[in-house]
Design a protein around this motif. Structure first.
Motif, PDB file in Angstrom:
ATOM      1  N   SER A   3       0.822  -1.198  -0.148  1.00  0.00           N
ATOM      2  CA  SER A   3       0.135   0.124   0.134  1.00  0.00           C
ATOM      3  C   SER A   3       0.972   1.223  -0.069  1.00  0.00           C
ATOM      4  CB  SER A   3      -1.009   0.019   1.223  1.00  0.00           C
ATOM      5  OG  SER A   3      -1.917  -1.198   1.242  1.00  0.00           O
ATOM      6  N   PHE A   4       2.122   1.118   0.447  1.00  0.00           N
ATOM      7  CA  PHE A   4       2.826   2.256   0.459  1.00  0.00           C
ATOM      8  C   PHE A   4       3.137   3.087  -0.755  1.00  0.00           C
ATOM      9  CE2 PHE A   4       7.238   3.614  -0.384  1.00  0.00           C
ATOM     10  CZ  PHE A   4       7.536   4.587   0.341  1.00  0.00           C
ATOM     11  N   LEU A   5       3.007   2.566  -1.858  1.00  0.00           N
ATOM     12  CA  LEU A   5       3.286   3.186  -3.108  1.00  0.00           C
ATOM     13  C   LEU A   5       1.853   3.968  -3.457  1.00  0.00           C
ATOM     14  CD1 LEU A   5       4.939   0.715  -5.476  1.00  0.00           C
ATOM     15  CD2 LEU A   5       5.889   2.835  -4.695  1.00  0.00           C
ATOM     16  N   TYR A   6       0.844   3.271  -3.225  1.00  0.00           N
ATOM     17  CA  TYR A   6      -0.496   3.922  -3.595  1.00  0.00           C
ATOM     18  C   TYR A   6      -0.936   4.837  -2.798  1.00  0.00           C
ATOM     19  CZ  TYR A   6      -5.416   4.161  -4.783  1.00  0.00           C
ATOM     20  OH  TYR A   6      -6.656   4.439  -5.297  1.00  0.00           O
ATOM     21  N   TYR A   7      -0.643   4.722  -1.302  1.00  0.00           N
ATOM     22  CA  TYR A   7      -1.045   6.128  -0.623  1.00  0.00           C
ATOM     23  C   TYR A   7       0.112   7.015  -0.506  1.00  0.00           C
ATOM     24  CZ  TYR A   7      -4.540   2.940   1.712  1.00  0.00           C
ATOM     25  OH  TYR A   7      -5.510   2.079   1.653  1.00  0.00           O
ATOM     26  N   GLY A   8       1.310   6.562  -1.125  1.00  0.00           N
ATOM     27  CA  GLY A   8       2.079   7.721  -1.172  1.00  0.00           C
ATOM     28  C   GLY A   8       2.319   8.525  -2.391  1.00  0.00           C
ATOM     29  N   ALA A   9       1.412   8.161  -3.495  1.00  0.00           N
ATOM     30  CA  ALA A   9       1.548   8.793  -4.731  1.00  0.00           C
ATOM     31  C   ALA A   9       0.094   9.028  -5.263  1.00  0.00           C
ATOM     32  CB  ALA A   9       2.155   7.867  -5.807  1.00  0.00           C
ATOM     33  N   PRO A  12       3.277 -16.428   1.160  1.00  0.00           N
ATOM     34  CA  PRO A  12       1.867 -16.687   0.655  1.00  0.00           C
ATOM     35  C   PRO A  12       1.074 -15.257   0.797  1.00  0.00           C
ATOM     36  CG  PRO A  12       2.632 -18.215   2.329  1.00  0.00           C
ATOM     37  CD  PRO A  12       3.598 -16.794   2.451  1.00  0.00           C
ATOM     38  N   ILE A  13       0.515 -14.940  -0.615  1.00  0.00           N
ATOM     39  CA  ILE A  13      -0.386 -13.693  -0.534  1.00  0.00           C
ATOM     40  C   ILE A  13      -1.775 -14.023  -0.622  1.00  0.00           C
ATOM     41  CG2 ILE A  13      -0.789 -11.715  -2.195  1.00  0.00           C
ATOM     42  CD1 ILE A  13       1.917 -11.853  -2.881  1.00  0.00           C
ATOM     43  N   HIS A  14      -2.485 -13.387   0.238  1.00  0.00           N
ATOM     44  CA  HIS A  14      -4.170 -13.311   0.283  1.00  0.00           C
ATOM     45  C   HIS A  14      -4.542 -12.485  -0.777  1.00  0.00           C
ATOM     46  CE1 HIS A  14      -8.142 -13.185   2.032  1.00  0.00           C
ATOM     47  NE2 HIS A  14      -7.979 -14.388   2.323  1.00  0.00           N
ATOM     48  N   PRO A  15      -5.606 -12.913  -1.364  1.00  0.00           N
ATOM     49  CA  PRO A  15      -6.282 -12.161  -2.573  1.00  0.00           C
ATOM     50  C   PRO A  15      -6.547 -10.715  -2.043  1.00  0.00           C
ATOM     51  CG  PRO A  15      -7.246 -14.129  -2.502  1.00  0.00           C
ATOM     52  CD  PRO A  15      -6.461 -14.305  -1.425  1.00  0.00           C
ATOM     53  N   ASP A  16      -6.949 -10.376  -0.771  1.00  0.00           N
ATOM     54  CA  ASP A  16      -7.250  -9.104  -0.483  1.00  0.00           C
ATOM     55  C   ASP A  16      -6.107  -7.957  -0.239  1.00  0.00           C
ATOM     56  OD1 ASP A  16      -6.126  -9.766   2.090  1.00  0.00           O
ATOM     57  OD2 ASP A  16      -8.108  -9.506   3.073  1.00  0.00           O
ATOM     58  N   GLN A  17      -4.876  -8.852  -0.582  1.00  0.00           N
ATOM     59  CA  GLN A  17      -3.569  -7.801  -0.291  1.00  0.00           C
ATOM     60  C   GLN A  17      -3.021  -7.601  -1.597  1.00  0.00           C
ATOM     61  OE1 GLN A  17      -0.714 -10.695   1.760  1.00  0.00           O
ATOM     62  NE2 GLN A  17      -2.037 -10.696   3.540  1.00  0.00           N
ATOM     63  N   THR A  18      -3.686  -7.889  -2.901  1.00  0.00           N
ATOM     64  CA  THR A  18      -3.425  -7.347  -4.202  1.00  0.00           C
ATOM     65  C   THR A  18      -3.937  -6.135  -4.742  1.00  0.00           C
ATOM     66  OG1 THR A  18      -4.974  -8.472  -5.167  1.00  0.00           O
ATOM     67  CG2 THR A  18      -3.023  -9.790  -4.524  1.00  0.00           C
ATOM     68  N   GLU A  19      -5.114  -5.625  -3.997  1.00  0.00           N
ATOM     69  CA  GLU A  19      -5.532  -4.216  -4.414  1.00  0.00           C
ATOM     70  C   GLU A  19      -4.831  -3.082  -4.618  1.00  0.00           C
ATOM     71  OE1 GLU A  19      -8.467  -2.132  -5.989  1.00  0.00           O
ATOM     72  OE2 GLU A  19      -8.478  -4.445  -5.471  1.00  0.00           O
ATOM     73  N   ALA A  20      -3.922  -2.838  -3.486  1.00  0.00           N
ATOM     74  CA  ALA A  20      -3.265  -1.828  -3.482  1.00  0.00           C
ATOM     75  C   ALA A  20      -2.207  -1.733  -4.753  1.00  0.00           C
ATOM     76  CB  ALA A  20      -2.375  -1.577  -2.319  1.00  0.00           C
ATOM     77  N   LEU A  21      -1.418  -2.889  -5.125  1.00  0.00           N
ATOM     78  CA  LEU A  21      -0.522  -3.046  -6.120  1.00  0.00           C
ATOM     79  C   LEU A  21      -1.362  -2.678  -7.415  1.00  0.00           C
ATOM     80  CD1 LEU A  21       2.150  -3.366  -7.275  1.00  0.00           C
ATOM     81  CD2 LEU A  21       1.744  -5.848  -7.200  1.00  0.00           C
ATOM     82  N   LEU A  22      -2.356  -3.390  -7.605  1.00  0.00           N
ATOM     83  CA  LEU A  22      -3.405  -3.114  -8.504  1.00  0.00           C
ATOM     84  C   LEU A  22      -3.592  -1.652  -8.895  1.00  0.00           C
ATOM     85  CD1 LEU A  22      -4.690  -4.398 -11.420  1.00  0.00           C
ATOM     86  CD2 LEU A  22      -6.680  -4.767  -9.885  1.00  0.00           C
ATOM     87  N   SER A  23      -3.982  -0.990  -7.897  1.00  0.00           N
ATOM     88  CA  SER A  23      -4.562   0.364  -8.062  1.00  0.00           C
ATOM     89  C   SER A  23      -3.373   1.212  -8.424  1.00  0.00           C
ATOM     90  CB  SER A  23      -5.145   0.812  -6.427  1.00  0.00           C
ATOM     91  OG  SER A  23      -6.212   0.120  -6.306  1.00  0.00           O
TER      92      SER A  23
END
Length: 572
Positions: free
Chosen positions: A468-474, A495-506
């Protein structure tokens, strides 16, 4: 005796008596030959000589300066006459580990005979253990002390006090010829302490240029004239070293080029803080400073007094080391926070000066910055750093925030480096643990806008907050942030849970919308578990590369998103 004139006289005396010779091998100018042989007789380039059981023992043995010189003297009559007849060459080749491997002393005696009366270089790159070997070495430096120009050796930690005192007794004598002392004691609990602290060289070493002391329990007078020609000073792992003594010594080193103070237990003079306001030490030749401060900021007292040359390289690591045996003592935490509170303002001020001055002088090629509750480091890791201090595997700017620290303290620390000029940085490595800071609150935007040519960001970990760092920072900023960013790397992905991908996709979609798409995503998987990255198929043109951390680069797999085969992104 000054080295260069001595060698020159030795060369002139020998070559002037040489008869002319014919033949193809003698066509090379003898003056050039002599200089080649002299360069080959440099033990500073020798690699550590491992036991004979090691696979590359023979190679290392054959490349030692003494071995190369001896074999060169056997090539032809001309080479032998030049080498054997030049005493200054042999005087540079007292290779103690090599000589100790001989069955008799005949070759050692021959080397000393060939060396004539020239200044000696004596080196042992193996720890010298107590017993006959140490007694022989102590006797050697005792006999030839007045001729020794360069001395380098280390003592193994299992050592009797009598043996240590015998060494110190020699080192306490005036050193008329000595230019370089490199003394390494393998000590971490005071084994090499003496009942009476010896005074190094009795404060008399007029030719001294290099002084490196590790764990050495010696005393010296800061005002001693022996420091006036010093070029290199490295005091490491010293106990009860007074800050004022160091500062007063530096004030007497106008030619100093290299300064290292590492892991020393410093004692702060009670009146030094008051006196420091008036202390300014101008060292116009000082081009490199390396500090490792285990007391979280006490070394700032020293550095703040120094005015080095404009392009001085700073490598500084400041840490709070927990005393052994106190892991669960609540008083330890209280003591740390008091120490941090006392030193933080001073630490930030000095680091701000270092960062701004440093980045104004150099293009930042490889810089490592650590900010956390136990460490604060500012390290040049490129070729600007001296070889022993380079950190392998780092390039660009590396920032690590890995320990709990209050938001206010972290902001102060970060601000001390965030104003530096970073306009040339092309790669940024971030080691950020989510529990250290709230990425929604902590504003990196001003810092990132200082890196307009940044092309690559590498994250050490993948966690929801770090992603989320990238998304909220930019997301709330205009296109001025990361205008040149092309590549993202995640170095340790579990291991990545599906709800952990939203920030990168955004973030990736936001970049596409801004007309500044990310072109490459590099992923290092921590283990053999399945991760579903099919959501990336929506980012047409994104090149995704992945492999397991335990695999070699040849096992990398690649997929270009939008190619119609999203099943490839089921990484397992």
């Amino acid at each position: 005796m000054d080295a260069a004139p001595a060698f020159q006289a030795d060369k002139d005396d020998h070559l002037s008596s040489r008869p002319s010779q014919s033949g193809s091998i003698s066509q090379l100018n003898e003056d050039i030959l002599w200089n080649i042989f002299l360069m080959n007789a440099d033990m500073g380039e020798d690699q550590h000589l491992f036991p004979q059981s090691f696979p590359d023992y023979s190679t290392r043995f054959s490349l030692r300066a003494l071995t190369v010189t001896r074999r060169s003297s056997q090539v032809c009559h001309l080479w032998r006459e030049i080498i054997v007849g030049t005493s200054s060459i042999w005087a540079r080749l007292i290779d103690w580990p090599l000589l100790q491997k001989l069955k008799t002393d005949d070759w050692k005696k021959e080397i000393f005979r060939r060396s004539g009366e020239y200044p000696l270089s004596i080196k042992s790159d193996e720890w010298i253990r107590d017993g006959p070997n140490l007694k022989a070495f102590t006797a050697l430096i005792d006999i030839y002390w007045d001729r020794i120009q360069s001395l380098e050796f280390g003592l193994y930690y299992i050592m009797t006090h009598n043996a240590v005192e015998d060494i110190y007794q020699v080192l306490s004598r005036p050193a008329h010829c000595l230019q370089s002392l490199r003394l390494y004691f393998d000590d971490d609990d005071g084994r090499f302490s003496c009942s009476k602290v010896p005074t190094l060289f009795s404060n008399h070493a007029p030719a001294l240029r290099h002084l490196i002391l590790h764990w050495a329990n010696t005393a010296f007078t800061p005002q001693a004239s022996m420091f006036s020609k010093l070029l290199v000073l490295d005091i490491s792992y010293a106990v009860d070293l007074q800050v004022l003594q160091v500062v007063e010594t530096l004030a007497n080193t106008p030619l100093l080029e290299y300064l290292a103070i590492r892991e020393c237990q410093l004692i702060d003079h009670e009146n030094f803080a008051f006196q420091q306001e008036q202390i300014r030490i101008y060292l116009p030749e000082l081009c490199y400073i390396r500090i490792v401060d285990p007391q979280f900021g006490l070394c700032t007292r020293i550095v703040d007094a120094i005015v080095p040359r404009e392009d001085c390289v700073f490598n500084w690591a400041c840490a709070y080391n927990k005393p052994s045996g106190m892991s669960f003592d609540p008083l330890q935490g209280i003591a740390f926070h008091l120490l941090l509170e006392q030193n933080l303002d001073k630490l930030c001020k000095v680091f701000r000066q270092i960062a701004e001055h440093y980045t104004d002088s150099y293009v930042v090629e490889a810089l490592d910055i650590v900010l956390d509750g136990c460490d604060f480091a500012f390290n040049d890791t490129s070729d600007l750093a001296f070889p022993p201090t380079r950190l392998p595997g780092l390039d660009g700017l590396s920032i690590r925030i890995t320990e709990d620290l209050s938001h206010e303290a972290l902001c102060s620390l970060f601000d001390s480096v965030s104003r530096a000029y970073l306009g040339d940085v092309k790669r940024l490595s971030l080691d950020l643990l989510p529990e250290c800071l709230d990425f929604r609150e902590f504003k990196f935007s001003a810092f990132f806008k200082r890196m307009p040519f940044l092309e690559h960001i590498a994250f050490r970990y993948w966690t929801p907050d770090v992603v989320s760092f990238l998304y909220y920072g930019a997301k709330d900023l205009d296109h001025d942030i990361f205008p040149s960013l092309k590549t993202l790397t995640y170095l340790y992905v579990g291991p990545i849970h599906p709800d952990q991908t939203e920030a990168l996709l955004s973030f990736l979609q936001w970049r596409q919308h801004m007309g500044l798409p990310i072109e490459a995503l590099d992923i290092r998987l921590a283990g053999p578990f399945a991760n579903d990255f099919r959501f990336l198929e929506r980012i047409h043109g994104l090149k995704v590369t992945w492999r397991f951390m335990c695999d070699s680069d040849s096992c990398e797999q690649t997929y270009v998103c939008g190619s119609g085969d999203p099943g490839m992104l089921l990484m397992k």
